[in-house]
Enzyme design. Structure first.
Site, short mmCIF file in Angstrom:
data_model
loop_
_atom_site.label_atom_id
_atom_site.label_comp_id
_atom_site.label_asym_id
_atom_site.label_seq_id
_atom_site.Cartn_x
_atom_site.Cartn_y
_atom_site.Cartn_z
N GLU A 41 -9.57 16.56 -17.39
CA GLU A 41 -10.34 15.67 -16.54
C GLU A 41 -9.58 15.38 -15.24
OE1 GLU A 41 -12.43 11.21 -17.05
OE2 GLU A 41 -11.20 12.08 -18.65
N LYS A 111 -19.84 12.80 -15.22
CA LYS A 111 -19.58 12.00 -16.43
C LYS A 111 -20.59 10.86 -16.54
CE LYS A 111 -15.65 9.91 -18.87
NZ LYS A 111 -14.19 9.63 -18.77
N CYS A 145 -14.54 13.84 -21.56
CA CYS A 145 -13.77 12.83 -22.29
C CYS A 145 -14.63 11.88 -23.13
CB CYS A 145 -12.90 12.06 -21.29
SG CYS A 145 -11.57 11.10 -22.06
#
Length: 263
Positions: A41, A111, A145
């Site tokens: 990330e 995200k 994540c």
């Protein structure tokens, strides 16, 4: 498809140095037969760099994207890299972009589930849950994540046909169990491969724990990193995936009519 996982925090705050780290890793991965390299990330800039995230953010077709496309084409492998994405309206997203082995940009994901006050202070959440691309006969999905910790997210990918789910991550202590236990379970219950690629070491207030893995649809880690910088290689085998899906009836045995309360 042989997949390379670059477990590294690069050089936080320096896009130039991180492009060099990525280029060197791409060369090593290609030399070992990899068709895909996945970074953690926000690899392009670093994670815990505060306002530097907005300052270093670029559009999906920015200068750094062009440099990575050139790296991919020169080494002949696809690259999925994490970066802060700036849009025309000045919003900043925590994103991952997938570039093909010929340098073509295939997919870009923002995200959707931001973790903690740090991310919520610096990023706008994405709104598109499933982003996919076709790569070497596999349907590749993108996630970042914290997103993988929501079972609905991974199940949506399974139902959309994702074969290999790429999850660049910045997983800190004390949540090692996510890499060690949760990720293999996600792979098993959804019958897909999950490439979970973490940062390492101290960075600002965070201690990133490594433990990157490529987990198979049988819930077994094909490879597992320690807590240092490392380049891992493992195969996402479409033949094994097909056999596993034939043997495991999770998706076929679902009863969606019972799940209305989930939404």
């Amino acid at each position: 498809m042989r997949t390379a996982l670059l477990q590294s925090s690069g050089r936080p705050g320096s896009v130039v140095e991180n492009l060099k780290v990525l280029d060197e890793a791409a060369g090593r991965a290609a030399a070992h037969g990899a068709g895909l390299l996945v970074t953690p990330e926000l690899f392009l800039t670093g994670y815990a760099i505060g306002d530097g995230l907005a300052r270093l953010a670029e559009p999906a077709d920015g200068e750094a994207a062009d440099a990575i496309a050139e790296t991919a084409a020169r080494h002949g492998l696809a690259v999925a890299y994490g970066y802060p994405e700036r849009t025309s309206d000045a919003a900043v997203f925590n994103s991952v972009q997938l570039v093909a082995a010929d340098g073509t940009r295939l997919a870009n994901y923002r995200k959707t589930h931001l973790y903690g006050p740090f991310e919520r202070a610096h990023f706008t959440p994405g709104e598109r849950q499933v982003v996919q691309a076709e790569l070497d006969g596999l349907t590749v999905g993108l996630m970042i994540c914290y997103d993988v910790e929501f079972p609905e997210n991974v199940r949506a990918h399974a139902l959309a046909g994702t074969d290999l789910l790429l999850v660049p991550t910045a997983q800190p202590h004390p949540f090692e169990f996510v890499a060690e236990s949760l990720v293999p379970v996600r792979a098993f219950e959804n019958q897909l491969y999950v490439a979970y690629v973490n940062r390492v070491g101290l960075e600002g207030e965070f201690e990133f724990v490594g433990l990157s893995t490529l987990a198979g649809p049988d819930g077994v880690a094909r490879v597992r990193a320690g807590r240092a910088e490392e380049l891992l290689l493992a195969d996402a085998d479409p033949g094994f995936l097909a056999a596993s899906r034939e043997a495991n009836p999770y998706l076929a045995d679902r009863r969606p009519g019972l799940y209305g309360s989930l939404v």
